[in-house]
Design a protein around this motif. Structure first.
Motif, PDB file in Angstrom:
ATOM      1  N   CYS A 105       0.951  -1.182  -0.122  1.00 38.62           N
ATOM      2  CA  CYS A 105       0.312  -0.653  -0.377  1.00 38.62           C
ATOM      3  C   CYS A 105       0.773   1.304  -0.407  1.00 38.62           C
ATOM      4  CB  CYS A 105      -1.072   0.160   0.944  1.00 38.62           C
ATOM      5  SG  CYS A 105      -2.185  -1.099   0.755  1.00 38.62           S
ATOM      6  N   GLY A 106       2.353   0.735   0.411  1.00 40.40           N
ATOM      7  CA  GLY A 106       3.010   2.226   0.149  1.00 40.40           C
ATOM      8  C   GLY A 106       2.989   2.640  -0.916  1.00 40.40           C
ATOM      9  N   LYS A 107       3.042   2.301  -2.008  1.00 37.88           N
ATOM     10  CA  LYS A 107       2.721   2.697  -2.982  1.00 37.88           C
ATOM     11  C   LYS A 107       1.535   4.156  -3.537  1.00 37.88           C
ATOM     12  CE  LYS A 107       4.386  -1.652  -5.299  1.00 37.88           C
ATOM     13  NZ  LYS A 107       4.098  -2.621  -7.184  1.00 37.88           N
ATOM     14  N   LEU A 108       0.959   3.677  -2.655  1.00 38.18           N
ATOM     15  CA  LEU A 108      -0.220   5.017  -3.276  1.00 38.18           C
ATOM     16  C   LEU A 108       0.151   6.374  -2.776  1.00 38.18           C
ATOM     17  CD1 LEU A 108      -3.286   2.271  -2.283  1.00 38.18           C
ATOM     18  CD2 LEU A 108      -2.633   2.443  -4.364  1.00 38.18           C
ATOM     19  N   THR A 109      -0.363   7.184  -3.623  1.00 42.93           N
ATOM     20  CA  THR A 109      -0.185   8.303  -3.053  1.00 42.93           C
ATOM     21  C   THR A 109      -1.771   7.997  -1.465  1.00 42.93           C
ATOM     22  OG1 THR A 109      -2.041   9.711  -4.388  1.00 42.93           O
ATOM     23  CG2 THR A 109       0.537   9.626  -5.033  1.00 42.93           C
ATOM     24  N   ASP A 110      -0.968   9.777  -0.917  1.00 44.09           N
ATOM     25  CA  ASP A 110      -2.076   9.913   0.145  1.00 44.09           C
ATOM     26  C   ASP A 110      -3.488   9.997  -0.340  1.00 44.09           C
ATOM     27  OD1 ASP A 110       0.291   9.653   2.541  1.00 44.09           O
ATOM     28  OD2 ASP A 110       0.520  11.869   2.290  1.00 44.09           O
ATOM     29  N   ARG A 111      -3.540  10.893  -1.410  1.00 38.30           N
ATOM     30  CA  ARG A 111      -5.152  11.528  -2.104  1.00 38.30           C
ATOM     31  C   ARG A 111      -5.841   9.892  -2.836  1.00 38.30           C
ATOM     32  NH1 ARG A 111      -9.042  14.088  -0.629  1.00 38.30           N
ATOM     33  NH2 ARG A 111      -9.830  15.619  -2.948  1.00 38.30           N
ATOM     34  N   GLN A 112      -4.619   8.818  -3.252  1.00 40.68           N
ATOM     35  CA  GLN A 112      -5.285   7.533  -4.078  1.00 40.68           C
ATOM     36  C   GLN A 112      -4.958   6.901  -2.181  1.00 40.68           C
ATOM     37  OE1 GLN A 112      -1.968   6.320  -5.961  1.00 40.68           O
ATOM     38  NE2 GLN A 112      -2.598   7.408  -7.386  1.00 40.68           N
ATOM     39  N   GLN A 113      -4.746   6.480  -1.511  1.00 41.29           N
ATOM     40  CA  GLN A 113      -5.016   5.904  -0.518  1.00 41.29           C
ATOM     41  C   GLN A 113      -6.709   6.659  -0.114  1.00 41.29           C
ATOM     42  OE1 GLN A 113      -2.739   5.360   2.760  1.00 41.29           O
ATOM     43  NE2 GLN A 113      -0.752   4.728   1.715  1.00 41.29           N
ATOM     44  N   GLU A 114      -6.613   7.935   0.177  1.00 40.82           N
ATOM     45  CA  GLU A 114      -7.874   8.779   0.694  1.00 40.82           C
ATOM     46  C   GLU A 114      -9.229   8.262  -0.111  1.00 40.82           C
ATOM     47  OE1 GLU A 114      -9.618  12.830   2.006  1.00 40.82           O
ATOM     48  OE2 GLU A 114      -8.021  12.770   1.075  1.00 40.82           O
ATOM     49  N   VAL A 115      -9.120   7.762  -1.169  1.00 46.32           N
ATOM     50  CA  VAL A 115      -9.943   7.791  -2.538  1.00 46.32           C
ATOM     51  C   VAL A 115     -10.783   6.930  -2.377  1.00 46.32           C
ATOM     52  CG1 VAL A 115     -10.395   7.904  -4.395  1.00 46.32           C
ATOM     53  CG2 VAL A 115      -9.875   9.833  -3.587  1.00 46.32           C
ATOM     54  N   LEU A 116      -9.749   5.369  -2.493  1.00 41.82           N
ATOM     55  CA  LEU A 116      -9.867   4.232  -2.203  1.00 41.82           C
ATOM     56  C   LEU A 116     -10.565   3.346  -0.792  1.00 41.82           C
ATOM     57  CD1 LEU A 116      -9.298   1.216  -3.925  1.00 41.82           C
ATOM     58  CD2 LEU A 116      -7.538   1.059  -2.853  1.00 41.82           C
ATOM     59  N   ARG A 117      -9.979   4.173   0.109  1.00 41.80           N
ATOM     60  CA  ARG A 117     -11.049   4.580   1.799  1.00 41.80           C
ATOM     61  C   ARG A 117     -12.379   4.475   1.376  1.00 41.80           C
ATOM     62  NH1 ARG A 117      -6.843   2.370   5.766  1.00 41.80           N
ATOM     63  NH2 ARG A 117      -4.529   3.230   4.951  1.00 41.80           N
ATOM     64  N   THR A 118     -12.440   5.274   1.444  1.00 35.86           N
ATOM     65  CA  THR A 118     -13.566   6.038   0.963  1.00 35.86           C
ATOM     66  C   THR A 118     -14.322   5.260   0.651  1.00 35.86           C
ATOM     67  OG1 THR A 118     -12.708   8.521   1.577  1.00 35.86           O
ATOM     68  CG2 THR A 118     -14.386   7.862   0.570  1.00 35.86           C
ATOM     69  N   ALA A 119     -13.960   4.908  -0.402  1.00 31.33           N
ATOM     70  CA  ALA A 119     -14.695   4.311  -1.772  1.00 31.33           C
ATOM     71  C   ALA A 119     -15.220   2.801  -1.194  1.00 31.33           C
ATOM     72  CB  ALA A 119     -14.314   3.953  -3.003  1.00 31.33           C
ATOM     73  N   TYR A 120     -14.411   2.456  -0.420  1.00 28.35           N
ATOM     74  CA  TYR A 120     -14.313   0.913   0.349  1.00 28.35           C
ATOM     75  C   TYR A 120     -15.256   1.279   1.317  1.00 28.35           C
ATOM     76  CZ  TYR A 120     -14.060  -3.163   2.737  1.00 28.35           C
ATOM     77  OH  TYR A 120     -13.452  -4.631   3.294  1.00 28.35           O
ATOM     78  N   ARG A 121     -15.272   2.685   2.120  1.00 30.09           N
ATOM     79  CA  ARG A 121     -16.012   1.950   3.526  1.00 30.09           C
ATOM     80  C   ARG A 121     -17.749   2.405   2.709  1.00 30.09           C
ATOM     81  NH1 ARG A 121     -13.428   6.640   5.414  1.00 30.09           N
ATOM     82  NH2 ARG A 121     -15.223   8.226   4.801  1.00 30.09           N
TER      83      ARG A 121
END
Length: 149
Positions: free
Chosen positions: A88-104
């Motif tokens: 998951c370290g490959k992801l930018t902070d924004r990509q992580q935020e978008v992915l987490r939000t979409a999942y949640r």
């Protein structure tokens, strides 16, 4: 050397001052190692947490500049070939935020509990920017999942 699927496999003899030799003394299989810009990254498997502590202590004794970057617990089901490490370290902070939000919020559920327009608005970005971040994050993570398949 031989080809194994889409990868070339090399057999390397390691010197006594190699971390792989130390890992071999503990019967810890090396999953992979990578040399880039003068740094050596070693991914290995320890059977127990106690073994991991012993190995880490031995590596630190032999290689004082060693740094533990990440500890992962692989999935315990499936064959060894089915198990993958996803970085998951490959992801930018924004990509992580978008992915987490979409999942949640249920974007990946069927039927969807949220759509791209709603999620983009929640994140304060356009729908196209949401889609770009989500696609980039998925591509990076899927690269880890399907790299050896």
């Amino acid at each position: 050397m031989f080809s194994y699927g889409s990868a070339d496999v090399y057999r390397v003899e390691h010197a006594d001052d190699c971390p792989c030799t130390c890992l071999g003394q503990f019967d810890c299989p090396v999953h992979r190692y990578l040399v880039s810009e003068g740094e050596l990254t070693v991914v290995f498997h320890a059977e127990t947490f106690e073994q991991l502590q012993e190995v880490t202590a031995a590596l630190r004794d032999r290689f004082p500049s060693m740094d533990v970057q990440q500890l992962l617990q692989p999935p315990l089901s499936g064959t060894p070939e089915d198990r993958r490490f996803v970085n998951c370290g490959k992801l930018t902070d924004r990509q992580q935020e978008v992915l987490r939000t979409a999942y949640r919020e249920g974007y990946f559920e069927r039927p969807r509990a949220a759509n791209a327009t709603e999620l983009a608005e929640q994140l304060g970005i356009s729908q196209s920017t949401f889609a770009e971040h989500l696609t980039a994050a998925q591509r990076k993570l899927f690269g880890d999942v399907f790299d050896d398949c």
